[in-house]
Design a protein around this motif. Sequence first.
Motif, short mmCIF file in Angstrom:
data_model
loop_
_atom_site.label_atom_id
_atom_site.label_comp_id
_atom_site.label_asym_id
_atom_site.label_seq_id
_atom_site.Cartn_x
_atom_site.Cartn_y
_atom_site.Cartn_z
N THR A 67 -27.05 4.07 -11.96
CA THR A 67 -28.50 3.91 -11.83
C THR A 67 -28.81 2.48 -11.43
N GLY A 105 -30.72 7.89 -10.05
CA GLY A 105 -29.48 8.44 -10.58
C GLY A 105 -28.66 9.13 -9.52
N HIS A 134 -35.96 2.98 -8.95
CA HIS A 134 -35.88 4.43 -9.13
C HIS A 134 -35.94 5.17 -7.80
N PHE A 258 -24.45 1.51 -15.35
CA PHE A 258 -25.91 1.52 -15.27
C PHE A 258 -26.46 0.11 -15.14
N ASP A 265 -33.61 1.48 -21.34
CA ASP A 265 -33.23 2.08 -20.06
C ASP A 265 -31.80 2.60 -20.10
N ALA A 269 -30.39 6.48 -19.80
CA ALA A 269 -29.46 6.87 -18.74
C ALA A 269 -28.21 7.51 -19.33
N ARG A 279 -30.87 14.58 -13.46
CA ARG A 279 -31.04 13.20 -12.98
C ARG A 279 -29.87 12.75 -12.10
#
Length: 310
Positions: A67, A105, A134, A258, A265, A269, A279
């Motif tokens: 991510t 993701g 994102h 990540f 966050d 994730a 995701r």
Amino acid sequence: MSNVETRPVEVLTPRDVPLGGPRAMTVRRTLPQRARTLIGAWCFADHYGPDDVSETGGMDVAPHPHTGLQTVSWLFSGEIEHRDSLGSHAFVRPGELNLMTGGHGIAHSEVSTPRTTVLHGVQLWVALPEEHRHTARDFRHHVPAPVHLDGAEIRVFLGSLVGVTSPVPAFTPLLGAEIVLAPHAAVTLAVDPGFEHGLLVDRGDVRLADVPLRSAELGYVHPGPETLTLTNDSDGPARTVLLGGAPFGEEIVMWWNFIGRSHEDIVKAREDWQNSTERFGAVEGYPGDRLPAPVLPHASIKPRRNPTDH
């Protein structure tokens, strides 16, 4: 000339990190480290090989998530098979850029192919800025044409250098290029004075602005200079990777695969990956299970940024 322009080159040394189980392939990790978290938006640099895969087993990284970042794969020798949850099935080969965007993701696997005898290259990450953190998952493949200068061969895979601009889009101003210097050659390159730069030496004895760098070391240059001079003091060719970018002003939280902005966050994730949510999607064609996420640390994961420059 400002104080910024006269700052010396900082030499960053890597640490060895084993990857991949009992027959682990060892990589040399130069970013992140205590002295420097980012160079521009470049936030991660692993340098590996040359590895004889008959001894190490090569690379076999099962499906895993990302991510808030882009992965940049660049090889000097060998071949890696890439599969991701977009449905991309591609091969990483020497001199060819594979760039994967894992904004909200993505998941992918990386496996060296049976044709590979020696595996050698770099794996790099780029942090995405908050406004694009994102963004949708994406994958790009690009083969940059070599540019020949007196004593140097340059392949620009991201950004602009020596009059060449990569067509691969970036979310912040970036530079990435492989530079091979002939024996005892020197080259002076015009660069963006608003960028900070890092020169990773793969092989050879190289001086960056007259500061010596040995193999696997990375020389860091603060913003300010309009040119960078690279000199090969070796009797053979020297190979380097030049990274650059506008200073990344945001704090980031990095844990496992990540990048976020807060501990929460990362927790979210990890939870989404462990629960196999949409995701990250699914990677088709990998003959095995995906990687489970490690256990989170008991303490809150703190944001990190570059040390304050005085």
